[in-house]
Design an enzyme around this catalytic site. Structure first.
Site, PDB file in Angstrom:
ATOM      1  N   SER A 258      37.243  46.713  35.912  1.00  0.00           N
ATOM      2  CA  SER A 258      37.963  47.723  36.291  1.00  0.00           C
ATOM      3  C   SER A 258      39.556  47.254  35.775  1.00  0.00           C
ATOM      4  CB  SER A 258      38.014  47.528  37.953  1.00  0.00           C
ATOM      5  OG  SER A 258      39.236  48.416  38.408  1.00  0.00           O
ATOM      6  N   TYR A 271      38.113  43.491  45.745  1.00  0.00           N
ATOM      7  CA  TYR A 271      37.571  44.273  44.602  1.00  0.00           C
ATOM      8  C   TYR A 271      38.152  43.869  43.495  1.00  0.00           C
ATOM      9  CZ  TYR A 271      36.993  48.374  41.590  1.00  0.00           C
ATOM     10  OH  TYR A 271      36.434  49.202  40.636  1.00  0.00           O
TER      11      TYR A 271
END
Length: 377
Positions: A258, A271
Site C-alpha cells: 500500500s 495497517y
C-alpha cells in the site's frame, strides 16, 4: 448512518441527505471503527469487525494521505470524512448528480490499453483475495492473456461469479474458498490449484484488510487480525507456493502492499505496520530465492476505488451515484497529481506487468502506482 435496507425513492433521498453529517475539525475527519476487506468486506465475515479477508483491493489502501482521514471513537463525528465540509459534500453531491457532472480531475479515467498480448499463455497463476476489486480484475486480465487462474477468497457467491465470468469470456479459472488466516486452508488452496493445473508459475498475493482506530484503541485481537491477514497470510501463501516454483525451475511472486507503506496518516497503525512489513518480507524473500529463478516484488498501489475503500470510509450504504461524486470530490483535493482514485483494472494491469517475463532483472523492488499521491511533500 441510515438503514442500508431503505429502498424507496423517499428513503434513498433521505439516505443521500443523511451524509450532511456533524462535522469534526477540517483536518482530522473521522471514520467508523470497522474492518474493511480488500475484497469488499464480507469476505472476512458477515460483520463490520471481520476476522479475515480475501482481498481486493485490493488494493487498495485506506483513503487519505496526510490530509485524509483519521479514526476516532464512536459518535456522530464519524460521518465527517476526508476533509470535506458537510455543506460542501451535500452541495457537491447534489450538484453533480443533478447536472450529471462527476467531480474530480478526471471524470472518466482511462482504461488500461489492452494490446492483445498473451504473456501468460498456459501459465498457472494463483491469486489470493480475488472475489472483487483488484484481485478479481487481475484474475480476469491474467485469464485474458492465456493463464490458467486459481484464486481464493471467503465469499463463495462472488468467487463463483468471477469464475463464471472468466469462463464465459473464454478463459480458464477456478475459484477455491480459502481464508488466509487459516494455515490449512492456504496450504489446501495452493495444493489443490497446483494439482488441478499441474504446476505454478505466478503468484499474486493480494488478500488484506484494514481496521482504523487510534493506536491505544486497538484491542490485541484487532491488531492481530490485521497483521495476521496482511502479513502472516502473505507469509503462509509464499511458504506453500515457493516449493512448487523451485521444483518447476522458477516463477514470479507479486505482493500487494500500500502507499501507506511509504507515507501514512493517523488511525492506521496496524495497517501501516503490516504493509511496511511486507516490503521487508519481499526484499528478504527475493534474496532467498534469486538463485532458484524466483523473482519477488512488491506492488504499492495508491487509493483505489474498491469496496475496501468504501468500507473503511463508512460509505458502503451510500447510494452509488452519490458515493462516486463524493469520492471524486475527495480525490480532487487529496490525491496530488492525477487528482482521482485508481481503478482496480489499472492496479491489476500493473500487477501483470510485474509478473510478466518482460523484466527478468526486476526483483526485490517496491513499485509505486499511486497517481502522484506520495510525490507530494
Amino acid at each position: 448512518m441510515t438503514d442500508a435496507n431503505d429502498s424507496t425513492p423517499a428513503a434513498k433521498t433521505k439516505k443521500a441527505a443523511s451524509w450532511e453529517a456533524t462535522a469534526t475539525t477540517p483536518d482530522r475527519p473521522a471514520t467508523p471503527n470497522r474492518a474493511a476487506s480488500k475484497s469488499g468486506g464480507e469476505d472476512a465475515a458477515g460483520s463490520a469487525t471481520m476476522p479475515a479477508a480475501q482481498g481486493d483491493a485490493a488494493a487498495a489502501p485506506a483513503l487519505g494521505h496526510g490530509r485524509g482521514m483519521a479514526a476516532k471513537g464512536p459518535g456522530p463525528s464519524r460521518r465527517r470524512l476526508f476533509g470535506l465540509t458537510a455543506a460542501g459534500l451535500a452541495a457537491g453531491a447534489a450538484g453533480g448528480l443533478a447536472g450529471g457532472v462527476a467531480l474530480g480531475a478526471d471524470s472518466n479515467p482511462p482504461h488500461p490499453v489492452a494490446g492483445g498480448q498473451r504473456r501468460f499463455e498456459n501459465k498457472v497463476v494463483l491469486i489470493t483475495g480475488a472475489t472483487s476489486g483488484i484481485g478479481a480484475a487481475a484474475a480476469r486480465l491474467f485469464a485474458a492473456e492465456g493463464a490458467r487462474v486459481a484464486f481464493c477468497g471467503r465469499r463463495v457467491g462472488l468467487g463463483q461469479a468471477v469464475e463464471r465470468e472468466i469462463r464465459a469470456a473464454g478463459g480458464e479459472a477456478t475459484y477455491i474458498r480459502a481464508d488466509v488466516l487459516v494455515e490449512s486452508e492456504v496450504r489446501d488452496f495452493v495444493e489443490s490449484a497446483v494439482h488441478r493445473y499441474n504446476g505454478l508459475d505466478v503468484a499474486f498475493n493480494n488478500a488484506g484488510i484494514t481496521i482504523q482506530k487510534t493506536l491505544h484503541e486497538y484491542s490485541a485481537e484487532d491488531f492481530d487480525r490485521v497483521v495476521g491477514t496482511n502479513l502472516r497470510g502473505t507469509f503462509l501463501a509464499m511458504k506453500y507456493q515457493v516449493p512448487h516454483m523451485i521444483r518447476g525451475g522458477g516463477g514470479t511472486i507479486v505482493v500487494t502492499a500500500s502507499s501507506n507503506a511509504v507515507a501514512t496518516d493517523a488511525g492506521r497503525a496496524a495497517y501501516t505496520a503490516s504493509k511496511r512489513a511486507l516490503v521487508g518480507l519481499v526484499q528478504s524473500a527475493a534474496l532467498d530465492y534469486a538463485g532458484n529463478g524466483i523473482r519477488v516484488n512488491t506492488l504499492v498501489p495508491g487509493t483505489t476505488d474498491t469496496e475496501l475503500v468504501w468500507r473503511a470510509a463508512g460509505l458502503e450504504s451510500m447510494p452509488a451515484d452519490a458515493r462516486q461524486v463524493f469520492l471524486k470530490q475527495w480525490a480532487g483535493s487529496n490525491v496530488p497529481g492525477l487528482g482521482r482514485l485508481a481503478t482496480p483494472e489499472e492496479i491489476a494491469a500493473f500487477a501483470l506487468t510485474l509478473a510478466s517475463p518482460e523484466h527478468p532483472y526486476l526483483t526485490g523492488a517496491q513499485l509505486v502506482i499511486d497517481g502522484g499521491k506520495t510525490a507530494h511533500a
